[in-house]
Design a protein around this motif. Structure first.
Motif, PDB file in Angstrom:
ATOM      1  N   MET B   1       0.834  -1.207   0.000  1.00 51.54           N
ATOM      2  CA  MET B   1       0.000   0.000   0.000  1.00 51.54           C
ATOM      3  C   MET B   1       0.865   1.252   0.000  1.00 51.54           C
ATOM      4  O   MET B   1       0.355   2.364  -0.020  1.00 51.54           O
ATOM      5  CB  MET B   1      -0.938  -0.028   1.212  1.00 51.54           C
ATOM      6  N   GLY B   2       2.204   1.129  -0.033  1.00 51.28           N
ATOM      7  CA  GLY B   2       3.085   2.297  -0.115  1.00 51.28           C
ATOM      8  C   GLY B   2       3.268   2.951   1.234  1.00 51.28           C
ATOM      9  O   GLY B   2       2.748   2.499   2.261  1.00 51.28           O
ATOM     10  N   GLN B  14     -10.289  -2.508  -3.491  1.00 54.21           N
ATOM     11  CA  GLN B  14      -9.301  -3.581  -3.362  1.00 54.21           C
ATOM     12  C   GLN B  14      -8.124  -3.341  -4.305  1.00 54.21           C
ATOM     13  O   GLN B  14      -8.266  -2.796  -5.380  1.00 54.21           O
ATOM     14  CB  GLN B  14      -9.956  -4.921  -3.679  1.00 54.21           C
ATOM     15  N   HIS B  15      -6.942  -3.776  -3.838  1.00 53.11           N
ATOM     16  CA  HIS B  15      -5.720  -3.750  -4.652  1.00 53.11           C
ATOM     17  C   HIS B  15      -5.362  -2.349  -5.138  1.00 53.11           C
ATOM     18  O   HIS B  15      -4.753  -2.200  -6.209  1.00 53.11           O
ATOM     19  CB  HIS B  15      -5.846  -4.682  -5.867  1.00 53.11           C
ATOM     20  N   VAL B  16      -5.760  -1.336  -4.414  1.00 58.88           N
ATOM     21  CA  VAL B  16      -5.336   0.029  -4.760  1.00 58.88           C
ATOM     22  C   VAL B  16      -3.835   0.152  -4.486  1.00 58.88           C
ATOM     23  O   VAL B  16      -3.333  -0.387  -3.502  1.00 58.88           O
ATOM     24  CB  VAL B  16      -6.127   1.055  -3.919  1.00 58.88           C
ATOM     25  N   VAL B  17      -3.130   0.852  -5.398  1.00 54.82           N
ATOM     26  CA  VAL B  17      -1.694   1.093  -5.191  1.00 54.82           C
ATOM     27  C   VAL B  17      -1.488   2.584  -4.978  1.00 54.82           C
ATOM     28  O   VAL B  17      -1.884   3.391  -5.824  1.00 54.82           O
ATOM     29  CB  VAL B  17      -0.869   0.631  -6.411  1.00 54.82           C
ATOM     30  N   GLU B  19       1.605   5.120  -4.214  1.00 52.32           N
ATOM     31  CA  GLU B  19       3.054   5.234  -4.044  1.00 52.32           C
ATOM     32  C   GLU B  19       3.396   6.283  -2.981  1.00 52.32           C
ATOM     33  O   GLU B  19       2.532   6.967  -2.451  1.00 52.32           O
ATOM     34  CB  GLU B  19       3.703   5.570  -5.383  1.00 52.32           C
ATOM     35  N   HIS B  33      -8.192  -1.315  -7.840  1.00 51.99           N
ATOM     36  CA  HIS B  33      -7.068  -1.421  -8.775  1.00 51.99           C
ATOM     37  C   HIS B  33      -6.536  -0.078  -9.240  1.00 51.99           C
ATOM     38  O   HIS B  33      -5.720  -0.051 -10.173  1.00 51.99           O
ATOM     39  CB  HIS B  33      -7.464  -2.205 -10.047  1.00 51.99           C
ATOM     40  N   THR B  34      -7.026   1.018  -8.702  1.00 48.60           N
ATOM     41  CA  THR B  34      -6.480   2.293  -9.171  1.00 48.60           C
ATOM     42  C   THR B  34      -5.074   2.504  -8.602  1.00 48.60           C
ATOM     43  O   THR B  34      -4.753   2.083  -7.501  1.00 48.60           O
ATOM     44  CB  THR B  34      -7.450   3.437  -8.841  1.00 48.60           C
ATOM     45  N   VAL B  35      -4.243   3.156  -9.426  1.00 48.56           N
ATOM     46  CA  VAL B  35      -2.832   3.386  -9.101  1.00 48.56           C
ATOM     47  C   VAL B  35      -2.602   4.887  -8.961  1.00 48.56           C
ATOM     48  O   VAL B  35      -2.872   5.638  -9.895  1.00 48.56           O
ATOM     49  CB  VAL B  35      -1.941   2.822 -10.235  1.00 48.56           C
ATOM     50  N   LEU B  37       0.324   7.466  -8.445  1.00 46.48           N
ATOM     51  CA  LEU B  37       1.794   7.476  -8.490  1.00 46.48           C
ATOM     52  C   LEU B  37       2.375   8.615  -7.652  1.00 46.48           C
ATOM     53  O   LEU B  37       1.661   9.543  -7.243  1.00 46.48           O
ATOM     54  CB  LEU B  37       2.244   7.551  -9.945  1.00 46.48           C
TER      55      LEU B  37
END
Lengths: 228, 228, 228
Positions: B1-2, B14-17, B19, B33-35, B37
């Motif tokens: 999860m950064g 779920q599975h959010v990234v 950074e 699933h959203t990223v 950055l």
């Protein structure tokens, strides 16, 4: 993470999916959530963004034609960069130093030459050959069975077709053949089976209904030669 | 999860990234699933869908120009909504109450004014300034180095370009300048460096090859003034 | 993985998200990272690619109209195939044996008939009815409030609109009504509220400004009847 053997130099984002039989070169970067499907071959120094799906198998329903795939895998050459949310099919070859921008899609049986740019949201259909150092701009549509020779420029939103009868009767599908160095202005429309000669120029918004000779500029609807 | 510090009010799918160095306001929703950055700044009450990539760093190959980024991060204002499968670049600013629809893409060094709508699959290229309360409809293409003033309407599938010579020779890239309240009909084509005057109207499917004065309606190929 | 009861025959990719209240038939395949939102109903033998978002709830900002949804869920019929990076909204019904290609998007309150193809990157807006065995080609734009009867062919990059005044004044939004067997050539432009008669043909790149009778072919800007 699948069964594929990955080199130690690979940099993987989070939740990357790599299916079996994938070959990955040295110093490759793969963004978050990207999916690399079976059999894909990725060269050294390739950089791939997030949310891509690479190595898609062809699909369709009963209204759509089948396509034969010459070789079964997606092959991506060295130093090529692929953006985010990109889909590329198995059975195509992307050469080295190519740039494929975000949201682009490339189908099976296509080849993309070295140093070519495939723009944001641009779509390249099946059985298409794109040469070296071409630019296919944003949202341009390269239909199936098309040939772009080297150094061709396809402006933004250019539209092509390969089906003279729009599904009404049997027809050998055939896209445009655009020769070396030709330039197609933004939002131009090309009819099926048109040849655009070397270094010819098609003006923005033109509708090209017949072949264009080499070194000529055409504009309008239908596109006609202009003298400069 | 950064490593980013998240407020307790954030709702993550779920599975959010996320950074490092990301700043998130109060009551933010981020889809599956959203990223997000590095360095992205998200205001209060922002709602983001699934499968987005926000804060993308600019990229390219040797055929593409470099761009200077004025500030390094993506900044998203309060109460803005972002759909699904959207990509937005670092170095751009999205104001408050903006709506960015699914599959849209916005590049670096761009600004989007308050209450503006960026439509489904629409693309906004680099160095572009879009005013307040504009509508950029579905699949419209806003090329680089473009200015839309406030209250501009860009119809679906409108196409622009900023390169008079299509890569053939050096040229100061310049998109359109569309003044306050002007309206561009669907699938119209704008040539580079065109000015569209205040409250002017461009008809659907027109090809605009020269400047359009304020309060005038133009239609056709090439677009000409009509009297109403 | 959510609370939904899944049949044993389902094949799920990695990191699939299935929210509560989702109903999934027998022998369904769902690709990696795909998101199935609340209440979605998926028929037997459906195949869904990677990175899709299905069952999206409508959204917008204050500049955009509200829409009433007749039924709240996304319903997908048997044997339908959905590509990768596709978004489809809650409140729409996709029949059986439909093919929805990669990067396509379908909004709420729409119906897609049996055996129809929605092409790569094509967009179908809200309140739209598409019949059986239609082909909506790559990057085509079907605006809101549009009717396509059975066996209609929409070429690549076709553009439609439904707002005569481009947001300037109140207007009952109305897209085209395209009757059985009509064919629209690539990159054609349709103005709002146009009727295209049965088996009529619109040439590539044409701008259609008024109704087209049955069995007639029109081309040009504005589109005019041709004799063959």
């Amino acid at each position: 993470m699948g069964q594929s053997q990955l080199p130690e130099s690979v940099k993987l984002g989070q939740h990357v999916v790599i299916e079996e039989g994938v070959k990955i070169g040295e110093n490759v970067t793969i963004g978050h959530h990207t999916v690399i499907l079976k059999g894909t071959v990725i060269g050294d120094n390739v950089i791939i963004g997030s949310n891509c799906v690479l190595g898609v198998k062809k699909s369709g329903n009963q209204k759509m034609r089948a396509s034969d795939v010459k070789q079964p895998n997606l092959i991506i050459g060295e130093n090529t960069k692929i953006g985010n949310n990109v889909t590329i099919y198995a059975g195509s070859e992307i050469a080295d130093h190519v740039f494929v921008a975000d949201h682009a899609s490339i189908r099976e049986n296509s080849t993309i030459g070295s140093q070519t740019v495939i723009g944001r949201g641009a779509i390249v259909e099946l059985n298409t050959s794109i040469g070296k150092r071409c630019t296919v701009q944003t949202l341009a549509y390269i239909t199936g069975d098309t040939i772009l020779e080297d150094d061709v420029f396809i402006g933004p939103c250019v539209s092509m077709s390969n089906d003279k009868y729009m599904g009404k009767q049997p027809y050998q599908l055939k896209g445009a053949h655009i020769k070396k160095g030709a330039k197609i202005g933004n939002n131009a429309t090309l009819l099926p089976n048109i040849t655009i000669g070397e270094n010819a120029i098609v003006g923005a918004g033109s509708v090209v209904t017949k072949d264009v000779p080499a070194n000529v500029t055409v504009v309008g609807v239908p596109a006609k030669k202009i003298t400069k």
